[in-house]
Design a protein around this motif. Structure first.
Motif, mmCIF file in Angstrom:
data_model
loop_
_atom_site.group_PDB
_atom_site.id
_atom_site.type_symbol
_atom_site.label_atom_id
_atom_site.label_comp_id
_atom_site.label_asym_id
_atom_site.label_seq_id
_atom_site.Cartn_x
_atom_site.Cartn_y
_atom_site.Cartn_z
ATOM 1 N N LEU A 1 10.321 -1.350 -8.322
ATOM 2 C CA LEU A 1 9.512 -0.137 -8.344
ATOM 3 C C LEU A 1 10.304 0.944 -9.069
ATOM 4 O O LEU A 1 11.289 1.459 -8.544
ATOM 5 N N GLY A 2 9.875 1.250 -10.295
ATOM 6 C CA GLY A 2 10.607 2.208 -11.114
ATOM 7 C C GLY A 2 10.402 3.651 -10.726
ATOM 8 O O GLY A 2 10.941 4.552 -11.373
ATOM 9 N N ARG A 3 9.597 3.884 -9.693
ATOM 10 C CA ARG A 3 9.355 5.238 -9.187
ATOM 11 C C ARG A 3 9.721 5.278 -7.713
ATOM 12 O O ARG A 3 8.855 5.120 -6.851
ATOM 13 N N PRO A 4 10.998 5.460 -7.383
ATOM 14 C CA PRO A 4 11.392 5.456 -5.963
ATOM 15 C C PRO A 4 10.693 6.522 -5.141
ATOM 16 O O PRO A 4 10.564 6.386 -3.920
ATOM 17 N N ASP A 5 10.227 7.599 -5.797
ATOM 18 C CA ASP A 5 9.507 8.643 -5.061
ATOM 19 C C ASP A 5 8.151 8.152 -4.567
ATOM 20 O O ASP A 5 7.531 8.796 -3.715
ATOM 21 N N TRP A 6 7.678 7.020 -5.083
ATOM 22 C CA TRP A 6 6.416 6.448 -4.628
ATOM 23 C C TRP A 6 6.590 5.451 -3.487
ATOM 24 O O TRP A 6 5.601 4.915 -2.978
ATOM 25 N N ALA A 7 7.818 5.142 -3.116
ATOM 26 C CA ALA A 7 8.051 4.191 -2.027
ATOM 27 C C ALA A 7 7.335 4.671 -0.766
ATOM 28 O O ALA A 7 7.393 5.847 -0.396
ATOM 29 N N GLY A 8 6.636 3.773 -0.115
ATOM 30 C CA GLY A 8 5.871 4.123 1.073
ATOM 31 C C GLY A 8 4.460 4.568 0.798
ATOM 32 O O GLY A 8 3.662 4.726 1.733
ATOM 33 N N MET A 9 4.098 4.776 -0.469
ATOM 34 C CA MET A 9 2.716 5.153 -0.801
ATOM 35 C C MET A 9 1.772 4.020 -0.414
ATOM 36 O O MET A 9 2.001 2.870 -0.775
ATOM 37 N N PRO A 10 0.699 4.315 0.312
ATOM 38 C CA PRO A 10 -0.188 3.232 0.740
ATOM 39 C C PRO A 10 -1.031 2.672 -0.401
ATOM 40 O O PRO A 10 -1.485 3.404 -1.279
ATOM 41 N N VAL A 11 -1.199 1.362 -0.389
ATOM 42 C CA VAL A 11 -2.217 0.699 -1.191
ATOM 43 C C VAL A 11 -3.494 0.717 -0.369
ATOM 44 O O VAL A 11 -3.471 0.454 0.842
ATOM 45 N N LEU A 12 -4.621 1.020 -1.001
ATOM 46 C CA LEU A 12 -5.856 1.280 -0.268
ATOM 47 C C LEU A 12 -6.807 0.088 -0.257
ATOM 48 O O LEU A 12 -6.709 -0.821 -1.090
ATOM 49 N N ARG A 13 -7.713 0.106 0.698
ATOM 50 C CA ARG A 13 -8.832 -0.840 0.715
ATOM 51 C C ARG A 13 -9.942 -0.243 -0.140
ATOM 52 O O ARG A 13 -10.648 0.672 0.264
ATOM 53 N N GLY A 14 -10.087 -0.759 -1.341
ATOM 54 C CA GLY A 14 -11.025 -0.156 -2.281
ATOM 55 C C GLY A 14 -12.473 -0.500 -2.036
ATOM 56 O O GLY A 14 -13.373 0.185 -2.528
ATOM 57 N N GLY A 15 -12.711 -1.563 -1.280
ATOM 58 C CA GLY A 15 -14.080 -1.987 -1.024
ATOM 59 C C GLY A 15 -14.094 -3.429 -0.583
ATOM 60 O O GLY A 15 -13.062 -4.094 -0.505
ATOM 61 N N PRO A 16 -15.284 -3.958 -0.308
ATOM 62 C CA PRO A 16 -15.385 -5.306 0.249
ATOM 63 C C PRO A 16 -15.355 -6.428 -0.776
ATOM 64 O O PRO A 16 -15.340 -7.594 -0.395
ATOM 65 N N LEU A 17 -15.347 -6.114 -2.063
ATOM 66 C CA LEU A 17 -15.446 -7.135 -3.107
ATOM 67 C C LEU A 17 -14.104 -7.357 -3.784
ATOM 68 O O LEU A 17 -13.350 -6.417 -4.028
#
Length: 247
Positions: free
Chosen positions: A65-81
Motif C-alpha cells: 500500500l503506497g499510501r500509508p495514510d490510507w491504512a485502515g480505510m474501509p472497503v465498502l459493500r457497493g451493492g448486491p451484484l
C-alpha cells in the motif's frame, strides 16, 4: 412531451433510502449514481462497510500500500451484484499522455465497447476486475465506455462530476507505487436497476434524491454519511415518517 414527462437523469446524484425502507443492505443506505439512462442505472452504496480495509485488500492482491495514510480505510459493500469484484471511484485523472517508452495498459476487453456505458463497464469488470487480474499493455491509452480516453484500462467518466469509476487493476497498482488518485473509494460489488426500475422505486417513495457532494464520498466518516446526505436536503431522518413521500 411536457416538462413533467421528461425523463429524469440522476447521474451524479445520491439516492437516500427512506426511513421506511426495510432491507439489510439498502436500509439507511446512500447510493452514488454513476450512470442513469433510459435503459437503467448503475450505482455504488457508499456508507456500508464490507468488513475489510484497504490494507487488507492490498495484502490479498500481494501489493504494497503506497499510501500509508490510507491504512485502515474501509472497503465498502457497493451493492448486491458481483460482490467479488472491485469498483474504484476516484477523481477524473484526465486523458493519457503519449509515452515514448513505457506504455499504458490496454483495455481489458478486446471487443468494441457498446454504445451504453453501463454494459461496457460491467463487461470490462467481468473480464478483468480491479481485484483479480493484472492488466497488460499495448500502445495507446484506453477509452472509457463513454468514448473519452482514460488513464486506466477500464474506466467510466461520471458525467458532470469530475469523477471516474474504474474496474481495472492498474489503478490499484498506481496507488501501490505511491501515485494514482489523490482520493479514492473502493467497493466490492455494485447496485443496478433495469429499464424503468429505479423510476418505479422513486414513484413508490423508496428513495430521496439530491445532487451528489463529492466531499461526502471522500471526507465524511461512514457512520455520518446517511444523516449528512439527508442534511443536503435540509431534513433529518426523524422528520420523515415511513411513506411520507419523496423530496
Amino acid at each position: 412531451m411536457s416538462a413533467d414527462d421528461a425523463p429524469v437523469n440522476l447521474t451524479h446524484h445520491f439516492l437516500i433510502a427512506m426511513p421506511g425502507l426495510n432491507d439489510e443492505l439498502f436500509g439507511r443506505s446512500v447510493v452514488y449514481v454513476c450512470e442513469h439512462t433510459p435503459k437503467g442505472a448503475l450505482g455504488l452504496i457508499v456508507n456500508k462497510p464490507s468488513g475489510i480495509t484497504i490494507d487488507d485488500l492490498f495484502q490479498r492482491l500481494d501489493l504494497p500500500l503506497g499510501r500509508p495514510d490510507w491504512a485502515g480505510m474501509p472497503v465498502l459493500r457497493g451493492g448486491p451484484l458481483q460482490t467479488e469484484r472491485g469498483f474504484v471511484l476516484h477523481e477524473d485523472m484526465g486523458e493519457p499522455l503519449p509515452l515514448m517508452v513505457a506504455q499504458p495498459p490496454r483495455a481489458v476487453a478486446d471487443t468494441p465497447a457498446p454504445a451504453s456505458a453501463v454494459p461496457a463497464l460491467l463487461q470490462a469488470a467481468g473480464a478483468a476486475p480491479a481485484v483479480d487480474a493484472p492488466a497488460s499493455s499495448t500502445g495507446e491509452g484506453a477509452a472509457s465506455p463513454s468514448g473519452r480516453p482514460t488513464v486506466y484500462a477500464s474506466s467510466l467518466k461520471v458525467a458532470g462530476s469530475g469523477l471516474e469509476l474504474t474496474t481495472s487493476r492498474d489503478v490499484l497498482e498506481a496507488v501501490s507505487a505511491g501515485a494514482g488518485p489523490r482520493q479514492i473509494l473502493i467497493t466490492l460489488g455494485y447496485a443496478s436497476w433495469g429499464e424503468g426500475q429505479l423510476e418505479s422505486e422513486l414513484g413508490d417513495n423508496a428513495w430521496l434524491t439530491v445532487p451528489a457532494d463529492p466531499a461526502l464520498l471522500f471526507e465524511v466518516p461512514l457512520e455520518e454519511r446517511y444523516e449528512r446526505a439527508m442534511a443536503l436536503l435540509g431534513v433529518q431522518p426523524w422528520m420523515l415518517a415511513p411513506g411520507a413521500g419523496r423530496a
